[in-house]
Design a protein around this motif. Structure first.
Motif, short mmCIF file in Angstrom:
data_model
loop_
_atom_site.label_atom_id
_atom_site.label_comp_id
_atom_site.label_asym_id
_atom_site.label_seq_id
_atom_site.Cartn_x
_atom_site.Cartn_y
_atom_site.Cartn_z
N VAL A 149 8.13 5.60 15.13
CA VAL A 149 7.30 6.77 14.80
C VAL A 149 5.94 6.33 14.25
CG1 VAL A 149 7.08 8.77 13.28
CG2 VAL A 149 9.26 8.30 14.42
N LEU A 150 5.98 5.37 13.33
CA LEU A 150 4.71 4.88 12.76
C LEU A 150 3.83 4.23 13.83
CD1 LEU A 150 5.98 3.31 9.39
CD2 LEU A 150 4.71 5.45 9.71
N GLY A 151 4.48 3.50 14.71
CA GLY A 151 3.72 2.86 15.79
C GLY A 151 3.10 3.89 16.71
N SER A 152 3.90 4.94 16.99
CA SER A 152 3.37 6.00 17.86
C SER A 152 2.17 6.68 17.20
CB SER A 152 4.47 7.02 18.16
OG SER A 152 5.56 6.41 18.83
N ILE A 153 2.34 6.97 15.89
CA ILE A 153 1.22 7.61 15.16
C ILE A 153 -0.02 6.70 15.18
CG2 ILE A 153 0.43 8.38 12.90
CD1 ILE A 153 3.33 9.26 12.35
N LEU A 154 0.17 5.41 14.97
CA LEU A 154 -0.94 4.47 14.96
C LEU A 154 -1.62 4.41 16.32
CD1 LEU A 154 -2.56 2.31 13.47
CD2 LEU A 154 -0.83 0.63 14.16
N VAL A 155 -0.79 4.40 17.39
CA VAL A 155 -1.35 4.38 18.73
C VAL A 155 -2.16 5.64 19.01
CG1 VAL A 155 -0.77 4.43 21.20
CG2 VAL A 155 0.41 2.84 19.68
N ILE A 156 -1.61 6.79 18.60
CA ILE A 156 -2.32 8.06 18.81
C ILE A 156 -3.64 8.07 18.03
CG2 ILE A 156 -2.23 10.54 18.35
CD1 ILE A 156 0.83 10.35 18.87
N ALA A 157 -3.55 7.55 16.78
CA ALA A 157 -4.77 7.50 15.97
C ALA A 157 -5.82 6.60 16.60
CB ALA A 157 -4.43 7.00 14.55
N LEU A 158 -5.41 5.46 17.14
CA LEU A 158 -6.36 4.56 17.79
C LEU A 158 -6.97 5.21 19.03
CD1 LEU A 158 -4.42 1.14 17.53
CD2 LEU A 158 -6.48 1.83 16.29
N VAL A 159 -6.10 5.93 19.79
CA VAL A 159 -6.61 6.59 20.99
C VAL A 159 -7.64 7.65 20.61
CG1 VAL A 159 -5.99 8.11 22.92
CG2 VAL A 159 -4.54 6.14 22.37
N ILE A 160 -7.31 8.47 19.57
CA ILE A 160 -8.25 9.51 19.12
C ILE A 160 -9.54 8.88 18.61
CG2 ILE A 160 -8.62 11.29 17.37
CD1 ILE A 160 -5.59 11.90 17.55
N LEU A 161 -9.39 7.83 17.82
CA LEU A 161 -10.58 7.14 17.29
C LEU A 161 -11.43 6.57 18.41
CD1 LEU A 161 -12.13 6.12 14.81
CD2 LEU A 161 -10.70 4.06 14.86
N PHE A 162 -10.79 6.01 19.40
CA PHE A 162 -11.53 5.43 20.53
C PHE A 162 -12.30 6.51 21.29
CE2 PHE A 162 -11.69 4.35 25.05
CZ PHE A 162 -12.43 3.18 25.00
N ILE A 163 -11.57 7.65 21.52
CA ILE A 163 -12.20 8.73 22.31
C ILE A 163 -13.39 9.32 21.57
CG2 ILE A 163 -11.87 11.05 23.24
CD1 ILE A 163 -8.96 10.23 23.86
#
Length: 222
Positions: free
Chosen positions: A28-42
């Motif tokens: 779950v934490l990894g998924s949240i981190l990945v989503i956060a990175l994707v949002i930050l990148f976009i």
């Protein structure tokens, strides 16, 4: 013995359950981190793109403004050089003023020489020189007299002689309130016979000039 085995199975189960729970948490934490990175990148990439675009637009605007300024300067320079512009008209006005000043020189016309010693003779509508004398006027031919000084001024208005340097060789009466002056440059390269007339309340006025071949009055001093 059976109690011991049962306890071992329970411990294994609890340990496995804990590992599964920890793994789920990490996922779950990894998924949240990945989503956060994707949002930050976009969104971060859009900001950078917008900043780069804004910077490029500002650069283009600055370049256009600089080009307009240079074009305006060039147009201003071109306008100064064009004959029809205001600056040229002002320059032409100044030149015309200078031309007007030089055109104020009295126009002359050639006339018949009075004798064979004359190279050329001419008349002009010269103005009388300012006088300090009052009426009635009586000519005084003496050296240093007011008449002599004002005659010198009149001579220079009709010739190219320097008032302070030319030699006045002889002055003779030529009728009522009239005189003839024979003069020359200090080196006698230019010799003139100047006809003068007194104008009442105004002063001496040149009426005719003759340029001579030789100084025909020098013999008086030899």
């Amino acid at each position: 013995m059976s109690d011991h085995n049962e306890l071992s199975r329970v411990n294994k189960y609890e340990k496995k359950r804990k590992n599964t729970k920890s793994l789920s948490v990490f996922i779950v934490l990894g998924s949240i981190l990945v989503i956060a990175l994707v949002i930050l990148f976009i969104f971060g990439g859009d900001d950078q793109t917008d900043s780069a675009s804004n910077g490029q637009k500002e650069t283009e605007q600055d370049t256009q403004a600089s080009s307009k300024e240079n074009e305006s300067d060039n147009n201003s320079s071109d306008d100064v050089d064009k004959p029809g512009n205001k600056g040229a008209e002002q320059d032409n006005g100044e030149d015309n003023s200078e031309d007007t000043g030089s055109s104020e020189r009295i126009a002359t016309e050639k006339v018949e020489p009075s004798d064979d010693n004359v190279i050329e003779a001419y008349k002009g509508d010269w103005k009388p020189v300012d006088t300090e004398q009052s009426e009635p006027h009586t000519i005084n031919f003496d050296e240093g007299s007011q008449d002599r000084e004002e005659m010198r001024q009149a001579v220079t208005t009709a010739t190219d002689l320097n008032e302070d340097k030319f030699v006045m060789w002889w002055i003779a009466r030529n009728g009522e309130q009239k005189a003839i002056a024979t003069v020359s440059s200090d080196d006698e390269s230019d010799i003139y016979r100047v006809y003068l007339s007194w104008v009442s309340n105004q002063g001496w006025k040149p009426t005719k000039v003759e340029r001579l071949k030789e100084n025909d009055q020098k013999w008086r001093f030899e």
